[in-house]
Motif scaffolding. Structure first.
Motif, PDB file in Angstrom:
ATOM      1  N   LEU A   1       0.827  -1.209   0.000  1.00  8.88           N
ATOM      2  CA  LEU A   1       0.000   0.000   0.000  1.00  8.88           C
ATOM      3  C   LEU A   1       0.862   1.261   0.000  1.00  8.88           C
ATOM      4  CD1 LEU A   1      -2.871  -0.918   2.486  1.00  8.88           C
ATOM      5  CD2 LEU A   1      -3.028  -0.615   0.005  1.00  8.88           C
ATOM      6  N   TRP A   2       1.957   1.239   0.757  1.00  4.97           N
ATOM      7  CA  TRP A   2       2.862   2.385   0.806  1.00  4.97           C
ATOM      8  C   TRP A   2       3.496   2.637  -0.557  1.00  4.97           C
ATOM      9  CZ3 TRP A   2       8.342   2.518   0.477  1.00  4.97           C
ATOM     10  CH2 TRP A   2       8.903   3.761   0.745  1.00  4.97           C
ATOM     11  N   LEU A   3       3.928   1.577  -1.246  1.00  6.00           N
ATOM     12  CA  LEU A   3       4.513   1.736  -2.585  1.00  6.00           C
ATOM     13  C   LEU A   3       3.496   2.319  -3.571  1.00  6.00           C
ATOM     14  CD1 LEU A   3       6.650  -1.507  -3.034  1.00  6.00           C
ATOM     15  CD2 LEU A   3       7.473   0.835  -2.735  1.00  6.00           C
ATOM     16  N   ILE A   4       2.260   1.845  -3.501  1.00  9.17           N
ATOM     17  CA  ILE A   4       1.205   2.376  -4.379  1.00  9.17           C
ATOM     18  C   ILE A   4       0.960   3.851  -4.076  1.00  9.17           C
ATOM     19  CG2 ILE A   4      -1.268   2.231  -4.892  1.00  9.17           C
ATOM     20  CD1 ILE A   4      -0.971  -0.847  -4.465  1.00  9.17           C
ATOM     21  N   TYR A   5       0.908   4.198  -2.785  1.00  5.76           N
ATOM     22  CA  TYR A   5       0.706   5.584  -2.366  1.00  5.76           C
ATOM     23  C   TYR A   5       1.837   6.477  -2.868  1.00  5.76           C
ATOM     24  CZ  TYR A   5       0.327   9.596   0.776  1.00  5.76           C
ATOM     25  OH  TYR A   5       0.247  10.853   1.282  1.00  5.76           O
TER      26      TYR A   5
END
Length: 143
Positions: free
Chosen positions: A118-122
């Motif tokens: 999720l952090w990478l997508i964000y």
């Protein structure tokens, strides 16, 4: 000549990471401290703050005037992610010294890998607008 002050707002104990400064897409220098001043002519400019990673940046168009303090403050959007990743880091260190039961270990791995994805997508989603920027002018009074 007018003066532009760039201020990086950051948390007390965060690292002071350098940033590239571009004015109208022309590289000006690297900001190594949390505050710098740039002497420049009056006019309309596009200021870009870029991380040392080239794909993370933000830009803002400003009007620089003479006789006032032109201030561009910026900060990152990572406050909640930083807290969440610190909790994850503490759990990872605990896992080095403790053996969790299989169900808790599986739950932790799902949580930590899920948060990382999720952090990478964000990060990818906000890469062109990574910093929040605020431009304001203060009247400079000299006695």
């Amino acid at each position: 000549m007018a003066r532009l002050k760039l201020i990086q707002k950051r948390a007390k104990f965060s690292l002071n990471i350098p940033h590239k400064i571009l004015i109208n897409n022309v590289f000006v220098g690297i900001m190594k401290t949390s505050e710098i001043q740039i002497e420049m002519p009056t006019g309309h400019f596009k200021i870009t703050i870029q991380s040392m990673f080239p794909f993370i940046s933000a830009e803002k168009e400003i009007d620089v005037e003479e006789g006032v303090d032109n201030v561009l403050a910026f900060w990152d959007r990572e406050k909640w992610w930083d807290r969440l990743l610190v909790i994850d880091l503490v759990m990872w260190v605990l896992q080095l010294f403790l053996t969790f039961p299989p169900k808790i270990d599986l739950s932790y791995k799902i949580f930590t890998y899920g948060i990382f994805i999720l952090w990478l997508i964000y990060e990818w989603a906000i890469r062109k607008n990574y910093f929040r920027m605020e431009f304001y002018k203060k009247i400079s009074v000299k006695l």
